[in-house]
Design a protein around this motif. Structure first.
Motif: not given
Lengths: 503, 459
Positions: B351-371
């Motif tokens: 979900m889009a919220e996972h992008v925001a949450k993972l970045i807030a937890c310390g990732a610079d960028g997020v890799v999206v696959d199954n979505a």
């Protein structure tokens, strides 16, 4: 002048107000097979008038009156006593598709029943809590030894002005008032019905951010004028009419995002009230562009106080991590009421990502704010009002025991009008059931009187339950319950001695 | 002023009738009355419905909005709504039917999901559901980016960064390490089985190019600046000159592999000084410390892998990606090298919220696959992992259509990311990285708000 004098419609009583719809959805479905011989035995067996015989024929069973499987399948029940074995009872499949985790099908049906009769349902229905698995849904009210206080004599009034600042006191007869719902988001029958109900209970309702239609004028004493960031329909005159003005800084369901009324809902009348153009969507920005500090906020409060020297000021904010600091700031800015709206609150339209994720559930925020205000030594100088997903009398009692002086409810009133939370209020013509719509055809599906009486009945049921809970806690006034967290227990915590009894 | 980054969405119809939540049943006792409840449907469900012979379904379920008016108004009470059994069977406990249907809708229209009434889900949960993001309140200066007045940047930088510049007199003493920017904190990948499907591969790569981001790729046919070739550590690594970045993927954080990777990375960066070299690692107990160790030795870009549910594989299935990213972020902070390193992480981003949450937890960028596959109507049955044929024939899609669907999904996610950041009062996604001051965790709130009242929680 004590405000109870203003109570206009104190002669109103609970009047049975059935559903508008022909087919009612209850929890259970009673099925009569072809084996039925129309002997009429079931009519004598069932204590709830599910079965009706007309001439020599049986009418279709009134399933929504059925109390449940326990009764139906007991020795005395209809299923076992039908000589032809023609009866069966099961959970209604239509019922299973209602509701969600927070508003379970049980809560929806229970609220409908209370709005119809003013009483809690007798059916096998969980009427007190939802099924969200956390917060208030895992908190229980402790069972206590019997007290000798008469629930009818419990003092339910709360005073919204604790500041002693020379402004009038504003005493409402119950610790509940109605949340902001704007002209534009809800139908006129809904809006006026709410105001009439607020007057009948000598409490308040709020305009929301959509202006102050003329039809509300008779209820001036029971209306809160909301001033939100779009300033739609806000005029000196509307601020001067009322006993309380509410600044809406944010809304729990979409904090930090502002409001959005989709173009379809901006009808001619809505556009006139909001001084805008028909069919054009309207945004309320976030935040107030004139407010970037508590000092700015004070200017705002002073402005309202200057325009109406008799009005109280409420500040509605949502629940960031530092909600308690906001509350303190608001007190110093001169607000009488700090209204915190938690993240799981209602809305006419919000991005789903906001509803689920932004800000803190009210379940946490109440006690956090209450404790901090107490530490700061100002708890008894400001009224703390909580909202955001409070559904039942039990929720309201829990919120007060956690530290709120009173609560604001919104969705429960909509469910009383037979909302079933299908979540389509935001688009097209709005609510298919005529509640949250400005559509000229849909907006007249029910009358003001029907809406009023349904909400009145729900409030009556809340009032009765709350009185019992307050009396059972050994308190003669609802104000004594505020912050009494020892009256509560949480099912997921240790030392939870009443777990078995209440869980 | 640089051009605003904007994703243009354009509706892309589904190939199949999306699985809907409610289906209707009707008893055969119609009175034929004049005031038919079906005719009064405000959504014209009964007017628009048709029988889709190709799929053997009635399309009414996709127009119905569950207002239940027909059920309640029919004169002879012959209509009912039931939970569609097919709906309950799609997906799994992580990729729930609600997530799948919402993603399909987003890939169709490119719009943010908006609805009325309050939140209807569980109070909290596991994985990404045990946290809330926070918003600024009146006491903080904030901005109203979502309505377009102020620009919220979603750009990130990828590569090694120097903590400071050293000078030799007037001259820069260090060589500047390679680095580039993406306008979106999202990079594409597709699960291995789908990466071999031609249409999917083309759709993903075209969408990456269109959105000015990148896509990981395992084969050597695809080239271009939007491709990140991924090599396993035992492969011969010969990057062509078009790539900005390559990845060396390690099966585990085992010591010998790590040493080998470090050596390899050193050699490649000598021969290709402009190339960003990323080390791919699965999440496990040792991931965080491995990243810190490599980062101290001047490796600057990492990609942390989780499975489709955001978890480690095999014995590491207790680890969830957001926890590992937090641990890694903190480990790097403790060594004062967080700003020198880029952390990418993916797996379980549904979900889009996972992008925001993972970045807030310390990732610079997020890799999206199954979505991305879900955008192409995947139902997450995961049978393709067993080499079963795809039920919705994703292997045979038209790449143009696929590109549109993926672009739409990302248009919706980008807008949602901006919504969340707007509420937080953040003007750029780089500032969201590791900003746990703008999030709240379930455990912390229980501790802070309930422990003083109720005592000790039983977890």
């Amino acid at each position: 002048m004590l405000c109870t004098d203003i109570r206009k419609e104190s002669m109103v009583n609970i009047i049975k107000t059935p559903s508008r719809f022909k087919n009612r959805i209850g929890k259970f479905a009673v099925h009569r097979s072809e084996r039925c011989t129309s002997c009429g035995k079931c009519v004598t067996v069932c204590p709830y008038s599910v079965f009706v015989k007309a001439g020599d024929k049986m009418l279709r069973p009134k399933s929504y009156l059925c109390s449940g499987l326990k009764c139906a399948e007991s020795e005395k029940g209809c299923v076992k006593n039908c000589p032809a074995g023609a009866l069966s009872v099961a959970v209604n499949p239509n019922y299973k598709v209602l509701g969600d985790y927070r508003w379970t099908p049980d809560l929806i049906v229970s609220t409908w029943y209370q709005a119809e009769t003013g009483e809690l349902p007798y059916m096998e229905i969980e009427s007190d809590s939802g099924n969200s698995g956390g917060g208030l849904d895992r908190i229980r009210i402790k069972a206590r030894p019997k007290e000798s206080i008469d629930p009818k004599k419990v003092d339910m009034r709360i005073n919204l002005n604790k500041r002693n600042d020379g402004r009038p006191s504003l005493i409402i007869d119950m610790p509940i008032y109605g949340g902001g719902m704007s002209f534009g988001s809800i139908s006129e029958s809904t809006m006026i019905g709410r105001a009439k109900n607020a007057a009948a209970w000598n409490t308040l309702t709020c305009t929301g951010e959509g202006g102050y239609p003329e039809a509300l004028h008779p209820y001036d004493n029971h209306v809160i004028t909301q001033v939100a960031t779009g300033l739609f329909g806000v005029r000196e005159e509307t601020i001067q009419r009322v006993r309380m003005v509410e600044f809406k800084y944010a809304q729990g369901a979409k904090p930090g995002l502002g409001g959005h009324l989709l173009g379809d809902k901006v009808t001619e009348a809505v556009a006139r009230m909001r001084e805008s153009v028909k069919g054009n969507p309207l945004f309320s920005p976030f935040p107030f562009h004139s407010v970037y500090s508590i000092e700015d906020h004070k200017k705002h409060v002073d402005w309202i106080k200057h325009i109406n020297p008799k009005t109280l000021v409420s500040t509605k904010v949502s629940t960031p991590t530092d909600v308690e600091m906001v509350a303190v700031g608001s007190y110093y800015a001169g607000a009488h009421v700090i209204h915190i709206d938690g993240s799981y609150g209602g809305t006419g339209a919000a991005p789903e990502i906001a509803k689920k994720n932004i800000a803190m559930p009210i379940d946490y925020a109440i006690n956090k704010t209450h404790r901090f205000l107490t530490q700061e030594g100002i708890r008894d100088k400001i009224t703390l009002i909580a909202s955001g997903g409070l559904r039942t009398a039990h929720d309201i009692f829990k919120a007060i025991a956690l530290g709120a002086d009173g609560v604001v409810i919104g969705t429960s009133e909509m469910v009383a009008l037979e909302c079933l939370r299908c979540k389509n209020c935001e688009s097209g013509r709005g609510c298919a059931r005529g509640i949250a719509t400005t559509d000229p055809l849909l907006g007249v599906m029910f009358s003001v009187d029907w809406a009023f009486q349904r909400m009145y009945n729900l409030y009556a049921s809340f009032d009765k339950q709350l009185r019992k809970l307050v009396a059972a806690a050994g308190c003669s006034s609802v104000t004594e319950v505020v912050g009494r967290t020892e009256l509560l227990l949480h099912l997921d915590y240790e030392n939870n001695e009443n777990k078995d009894k209440d869980g | 002023m640089p051009e605003k980054y904007h994703i243009h969405a354009e509706p892309a119809e589904p190939r199949y009738q999306p699985v809907f939540k409610l289906s209707s049943t009707e008893r055969d006792q119609c009175l034929g009355c004049n005031d038919c409840a079906k005719r009064n449907c405000i959504y014209d469900v009964y007017k628009k419905r048709e029988f889709l012979s190709s799929e053997l379904v009635d399309s009414s379920g996709s127009f119905c909005k569950s207002c239940m008016r027909c059920v309640q108004e029919c004169k002879n009470n012959i209509l009912s709504k039931l939970l569609n059994p097919e709906y309950t069977q799609i997906g799994n406990s992580y990729w729930t039917p609600a997530i799948l249907t919402s993603l399909w809708q987003q890939a169709h229209a490119g719009k943010i999901p908006v609805s009325g009434a309050g939140y209807d889900g569980p109070f909290s949960g596991t994985g990404f559901d045990d946290m809330w993001t926070d918003m600024s309140e009146i006491v903080r200066p904030t901005r109203d980016g979502i309505h377009g007045r102020e620009y919220i940047s979603t750009s990130i930088d990828i590569g090694t960064k120097l903590d400071r510049l050293h000078f030799n007199g007037q001259e820069l003493a260090d060589d500047l390490p390679p680095m580039f920017s993406l306008p979106l904190p999202i990079i594409f990948d597709v699960p291995r089985q789908a990466g071999t499907w031609r249409g999917v591969k083309q759709a993903v790569q075209q969408a990456a190019r269109k959105l000015q981001t990148l896509a990981f790729c395992d084969d050597r046919e695809s080239t271009g600046s939007h491709i990140i070739p991924r090599y396993s550590i035992n492969e011969k690594i010969e990057p062509d000159n078009s790539s900005k970045m390559i990845e060396i993927f390690l099966e585990s954080c085992e010591g010998q592999l790590i040493d080998k990777a470090e050596k390899l990375a050193g050699e490649i960066s000598k021969s290709k000084p402009g190339l960003v070299i990323c080390i791919g690692l699965p999440i496990s107990k040792n991931t965080a410390q491995t990243v810190v160790k490599l980062a101290k030795n001047k490796i600057g870009t990492f990609h942390l892998y989780a499975n489709h549910s955001g978890r480690g594989t095999g014995s590491d299935s207790d680890y969830f990606i957001k926890e590992i990213v937090r641990e890694t972020h903190r480990g790097l902070l403790a060594e004062s090298i967080r700003d020198c390193v880029t952390i990418l992480a993916g797996g379980g981003i549904a979900m889009a919220e996972h992008v925001a949450k993972l970045i807030a937890c310390g990732a610079d960028g997020v890799v999206v696959d199954n979505a991305l596959l879900v955008a192409l109507e995947c139902r997450m049955c995961l049978e393709c992992l067993e080499e079963e044929p795809c039920h919705v024939h994703i292997d045979a899609i038209d790449p143009q259509w696929g590109t549109k669907r993926i672009v739409n999904l990302l248009a919706s996610w980008h807008s949602q990311l901006i919504e969340v950041m707007g509420a937080m009062g953040l003007r750029e996604v780089r500032r969201l990285r590791g900003e746990t001051g703008r999030v709240m965790f379930f455990r912390d709130l229980e501790e802070e708000c309930y422990a003083p009242i109720f005592g000790k929680r039983v977890w």
